[in-house]
Design a protein around this motif. Structure first.
Motif, mmCIF file in Angstrom:
data_model
loop_
_atom_site.group_PDB
_atom_site.id
_atom_site.type_symbol
_atom_site.label_atom_id
_atom_site.label_comp_id
_atom_site.label_asym_id
_atom_site.label_seq_id
_atom_site.Cartn_x
_atom_site.Cartn_y
_atom_site.Cartn_z
ATOM 1 N N ASP A 26 0.835 -1.204 0.000
ATOM 2 C CA ASP A 26 0.000 0.000 0.000
ATOM 3 C C ASP A 26 0.869 1.253 0.000
ATOM 4 O O ASP A 26 1.857 1.345 0.722
ATOM 5 C CB ASP A 26 -0.917 0.017 1.218
ATOM 6 N N LYS A 27 0.467 2.209 -0.782
ATOM 7 C CA LYS A 27 1.201 3.464 -0.878
ATOM 8 C C LYS A 27 0.632 4.482 0.105
ATOM 9 O O LYS A 27 -0.552 4.799 0.069
ATOM 10 C CB LYS A 27 1.126 4.014 -2.309
ATOM 11 N N VAL A 28 1.480 4.982 0.985
ATOM 12 C CA VAL A 28 1.069 5.997 1.959
ATOM 13 C C VAL A 28 1.400 7.367 1.385
ATOM 14 O O VAL A 28 2.542 7.621 0.995
ATOM 15 C CB VAL A 28 1.786 5.801 3.317
ATOM 16 N N ILE A 29 0.401 8.218 1.313
ATOM 17 C CA ILE A 29 0.613 9.562 0.777
ATOM 18 C C ILE A 29 0.180 10.610 1.805
ATOM 19 O O ILE A 29 -0.606 10.309 2.711
ATOM 20 C CB ILE A 29 -0.173 9.783 -0.541
ATOM 21 N N VAL A 64 1.508 11.541 13.312
ATOM 22 C CA VAL A 64 0.453 10.527 13.113
ATOM 23 C C VAL A 64 1.151 9.214 12.791
ATOM 24 O O VAL A 64 1.707 9.037 11.707
ATOM 25 C CB VAL A 64 -0.509 10.932 11.978
ATOM 26 N N ILE A 65 1.132 8.294 13.750
ATOM 27 C CA ILE A 65 1.874 7.041 13.603
ATOM 28 C C ILE A 65 1.219 6.112 12.590
ATOM 29 O O ILE A 65 1.897 5.487 11.770
ATOM 30 C CB ILE A 65 2.009 6.337 14.972
ATOM 31 N N GLN A 66 -0.109 6.008 12.652
ATOM 32 C CA GLN A 66 -0.817 5.099 11.743
ATOM 33 C C GLN A 66 -1.610 5.895 10.718
ATOM 34 O O GLN A 66 -2.457 6.726 11.081
ATOM 35 C CB GLN A 66 -1.769 4.193 12.527
ATOM 36 N N PRO A 67 -1.374 5.673 9.430
ATOM 37 C CA PRO A 67 -2.107 6.398 8.392
ATOM 38 C C PRO A 67 -3.605 6.129 8.478
ATOM 39 O O PRO A 67 -4.033 5.056 8.920
ATOM 40 C CB PRO A 67 -1.518 5.846 7.085
ATOM 41 N N ILE A 68 -4.393 7.085 8.048
ATOM 42 C CA ILE A 68 -5.831 6.872 7.988
ATOM 43 C C ILE A 68 -6.173 6.197 6.654
ATOM 44 O O ILE A 68 -5.341 6.170 5.735
ATOM 45 C CB ILE A 68 -6.621 8.195 8.121
ATOM 46 N N ILE A 69 -7.373 5.641 6.557
ATOM 47 C CA ILE A 69 -7.831 5.001 5.320
ATOM 48 C C ILE A 69 -8.870 5.904 4.692
ATOM 49 O O ILE A 69 -9.806 6.359 5.358
ATOM 50 C CB ILE A 69 -8.450 3.614 5.590
ATOM 51 N N ALA A 99 -2.035 8.971 4.643
ATOM 52 C CA ALA A 99 -3.246 8.222 4.331
ATOM 53 C C ALA A 99 -2.983 7.187 3.250
ATOM 54 O O ALA A 99 -2.035 7.299 2.472
ATOM 55 C CB ALA A 99 -4.354 9.182 3.876
ATOM 56 N N VAL A 100 -3.846 6.179 3.237
ATOM 57 C CA VAL A 100 -3.831 5.158 2.191
ATOM 58 C C VAL A 100 -5.184 5.210 1.492
ATOM 59 O O VAL A 100 -6.229 5.195 2.149
ATOM 60 C CB VAL A 100 -3.594 3.752 2.771
ATOM 61 N N VAL A 101 -5.163 5.293 0.174
ATOM 62 C CA VAL A 101 -6.406 5.374 -0.600
ATOM 63 C C VAL A 101 -6.829 3.974 -1.025
ATOM 64 O O VAL A 101 -6.050 3.232 -1.622
ATOM 65 C CB VAL A 101 -6.219 6.262 -1.844
ATOM 66 N N LYS A 102 -8.085 3.608 -0.700
ATOM 67 C CA LYS A 102 -8.621 2.298 -1.088
ATOM 68 C C LYS A 102 -9.989 2.477 -1.719
ATOM 69 O O LYS A 102 -10.613 3.530 -1.607
ATOM 70 C CB LYS A 102 -8.694 1.368 0.125
#
Length: 289
Positions: A26-29, A64-69, A99-102
């Motif tokens: 997954d790409k984190v942007i 922000v440690i964990q990216p949002i979805i 964030a990760v886009v799904k």
């Protein structure tokens, strides 16, 4: 970073949670907060200012440690999971958030929002009730199908949906936690909305336990049953009584005349067998004396 489905979830919703896992592929942007909007299907309407500020303080120190979805929508992105992180990032003064886009359908978005919150027990009883009803209405689900999806019994679903019948002020009590789910269940079956409100107010003021409230409701219902057992007798028109008696003598059966205030009504002749019916038909047709 993964979130796994809880054992209490049905297969339908449980299968959705792995889709929220963030994998190496997954790409984190970084997405500007201005391009994000909250999930419109988010069932949780109340966010604790205290917890948001605590999370904001942590974000200021550690980020922000964990990216949002999120998912891509017209004119920006919609948050699928991580609205608290989004709100805390706003409070901390950040301009962007990882964030990760799904890709998710509207139904998946609504279901994910529900199960994420229910699994963390973030929702109050009224929010759960509204969320269940929204799923039913939006996607034409039956209570049985919904119970399978959320891994709850049908009676569990029905109990929450019944809360939607409460007067608005009492719903607010439940939302704020002033009145518990147990208290609400004890009074939701009453037909008199004013009585429901009065009992809720008294329960809060007197700090009644659920058991005490149930006992009070039982007393009121018993009084109501007593009244129903002695219905008020209405006086029948003497003329109608006379006509019924006359017809009984002619047809030799029970005769009832029912009429309204407009002098319209009907005459009922009772029969107790096919032979009795034929006898009455012959009398009505004038074939016998």
């Amino acid at each position: 970073m993964s979130k796994r489905a809880g054992s209490g979830l049905g297969k339908g919703l449980g299968a959705l949670l792995p889709a929220l896992d963030i994998n190496d592929d997954d790409k984190v942007i970084e997405i500007p907060l201005s391009q994000l909007r909250p999930n419109p299907y988010q069932p949780r309407k109340h966010f604790s200012d205290e917890t948001i500020q605590e999370l904001a303080a942590s974000i200021k120190e550690h980020g922000v440690i964990q990216p949002i979805i999120v998912r891509s929508v017209l004119k920006g992105f919609e948050i699928i999971a991580g609205e608290r992180r989004f709100r805390a990032s706003q409070a901390s003064g950040l301009q962007t958030i990882p964030a990760v886009v799904k890709k998710f359908t509207d139904q998946q978005v609504m279901e994910i929002a529900l199960i994420e919150n229910v699994q963390r027990e973030d929702l109050n009883a009224m929010e759960i009730a509204v969320a269940y009803q929204s799923l039913i209405d939006q996607f034409s689900l039956t209570q049985e199908v919904l119970s399978t999806k959320v891994g709850k019994s049908r009676s569990h679903i029905a109990n929450f949906l019944r809360l939607l019948q409460l007067p608005e002020e009492v719903k607010e009590y439940v939302s704020r936690g002033t009145l518990s789910m147990g208290h609400a269940k004890a009074i939701v079956g009453l037909k008199d909305k004013k009585l429901i409100k009065a009992l809720a107010d008294t329960a809060i003021k007197e700090q009644w336990s659920v058991r005490e409230l149930e006992e009070e409701v039982k007393k009121l219902e018993e009084k109501g049953d007593t009244k129903k057992a002695k219905p008020k007798q209405t006086r029948k028109d003497p003329y109608i009584n006379e006509v019924e008696e006359s017809l009984r003598e002619v047809y030799r059966t029970t005769v009832k005349i029912k009429h309204n205030n407009n002098n319209k009504g009907k005459i009922e002749l009772l029969y107790f067998s096919n032979d009795d019916l034929n006898r009455l038909l012959e009398l009505l047709q004038g074939k016998t004396s």
